[in-house]
Design a protein around this motif. Structure first.
Motif, PDB file in Angstrom:
ATOM      1  N   PHE A 177      46.134  22.590  -8.133  1.00 28.48           N
ATOM      2  CA  PHE A 177      47.332  21.781  -8.312  1.00 28.48           C
ATOM      3  C   PHE A 177      47.701  21.780  -9.787  1.00 28.48           C
ATOM      4  O   PHE A 177      46.893  21.417 -10.633  1.00 28.48           O
TER       5      PHE A 177
ATOM      6  N   MET B  53      54.212  14.683   4.543  1.00 26.46           N
ATOM      7  CA  MET B  53      55.354  13.808   4.324  1.00 26.46           C
ATOM      8  C   MET B  53      55.239  12.595   5.233  1.00 26.46           C
ATOM      9  O   MET B  53      54.849  12.696   6.387  1.00 26.46           O
TER      10      MET B  53
ATOM     11  N   THR C 296      50.946  24.433  -6.214  1.00 24.09           N
ATOM     12  CA  THR C 296      49.739  24.144  -5.437  1.00 24.09           C
ATOM     13  C   THR C 296      49.562  25.129  -4.301  1.00 24.09           C
ATOM     14  O   THR C 296      50.528  25.733  -3.823  1.00 24.09           O
TER      15      THR C 296
ATOM     16  N   SER D 153      47.963  23.857  -1.637  1.00 23.78           N
ATOM     17  CA  SER D 153      47.719  22.911  -0.549  1.00 23.78           C
ATOM     18  C   SER D 153      48.986  22.688   0.274  1.00 23.78           C
ATOM     19  O   SER D 153      50.081  23.025  -0.150  1.00 23.78           O
ATOM     20  N   GLN D 154      48.832  22.103   1.437  1.00 24.53           N
ATOM     21  CA  GLN D 154      49.957  21.779   2.314  1.00 24.53           C
ATOM     22  C   GLN D 154      50.355  20.324   2.100  1.00 24.53           C
ATOM     23  O   GLN D 154      49.521  19.432   2.232  1.00 24.53           O
ATOM     24  N   PRO D 155      51.609  20.054   1.747  1.00 24.20           N
ATOM     25  CA  PRO D 155      52.033  18.668   1.562  1.00 24.20           C
ATOM     26  C   PRO D 155      52.108  17.923   2.890  1.00 24.20           C
ATOM     27  O   PRO D 155      52.272  18.526   3.947  1.00 24.20           O
TER      28      PRO D 155
ATOM     29  N   GLN E  47      60.947  22.992  -0.672  1.00 24.13           N
ATOM     30  CA  GLN E  47      59.729  23.567  -0.104  1.00 24.13           C
ATOM     31  C   GLN E  47      59.383  24.908  -0.745  1.00 24.13           C
ATOM     32  O   GLN E  47      58.201  25.229  -0.911  1.00 24.13           O
TER      33      GLN E  47
ATOM     34  N   PHE F 163      44.487  11.685  -1.857  1.00 21.23           N
ATOM     35  CA  PHE F 163      45.609  12.536  -2.228  1.00 21.23           C
ATOM     36  C   PHE F 163      45.538  12.924  -3.695  1.00 21.23           C
ATOM     37  O   PHE F 163      45.165  12.118  -4.538  1.00 21.23           O
TER      38      PHE F 163
ATOM     39  N   TYR G 265      54.254  20.126 -11.851  1.00 19.91           N
ATOM     40  CA  TYR G 265      54.729  19.134 -10.879  1.00 19.91           C
ATOM     41  C   TYR G 265      55.618  18.098 -11.562  1.00 19.91           C
ATOM     42  O   TYR G 265      56.714  17.793 -11.087  1.00 19.91           O
TER      43      TYR G 265
ATOM     44  N   MET H 103      51.214  11.748  -5.221  1.00 18.37           N
ATOM     45  CA  MET H 103      52.213  11.242  -4.280  1.00 18.37           C
ATOM     46  C   MET H 103      53.521  11.028  -5.036  1.00 18.37           C
ATOM     47  O   MET H 103      53.508  10.486  -6.139  1.00 18.37           O
TER      48      MET H 103
ATOM     49  N   ILE I  69      57.036  24.616  -3.799  1.00 14.48           N
ATOM     50  CA  ILE I  69      55.679  24.084  -3.636  1.00 14.48           C
ATOM     51  C   ILE I  69      54.585  25.102  -3.980  1.00 14.48           C
ATOM     52  O   ILE I  69      53.658  24.758  -4.720  1.00 14.48           O
TER      53      ILE I  69
END
Length: 98
Positions: free
Chosen positions: A12, A91, A85, A87-89, A78, A52, A17, A55, A81
């Motif tokens: 990440f 929601m 990262t 990773s899978q977000p 999307q 997490f 971000y 966030m 993303i």
């Protein structure tokens, strides 16, 4: 700087971000987005890794304004993303009650 986050098993980029992704989201969603808060997990229960990595809390006046903004911009957001990262977000839509 991309960092490996051992407890999460992902990479990440915190700098990207905050400095690139979040401003892009703000610009993409426009005036319907009233406020955005970002927090980063530090520690979880029992001094374990937090659940997490990060966030983002996006504040809208209504679900209608959320869908009007996010619907047309979802692919753009999307697509960014994988830059920060692997990773899978997840929601979640919530209602703030005071």
């Amino acid at each position: 700087m991309r960092i490996g986050l051992m407890g999460w098993g992902c990479v990440f980029d915190l700098d990207y971000y905050v400095s690139k992704h979040i401003p892009m989201v703000q610009e993409a969603l426009g005036d319907n987005l009233k406020k955005i808060d970002v927090d980063f997990g530090l520690v979880g229960e029992g001094n374990t890794d937090p659940v997490f990595v990060a966030m983002a809390h996006l504040h809208f006046e209504s679900m209608d304004s959320f869908w009007q903004s996010c619907g047309p911009q979802a692919r753009r957001i999307q697509a960014d993303i994988p830059i920060y990262t692997d990773s899978q977000p997840i929601m979640q839509v919530s209602e703030i009650r005071r």
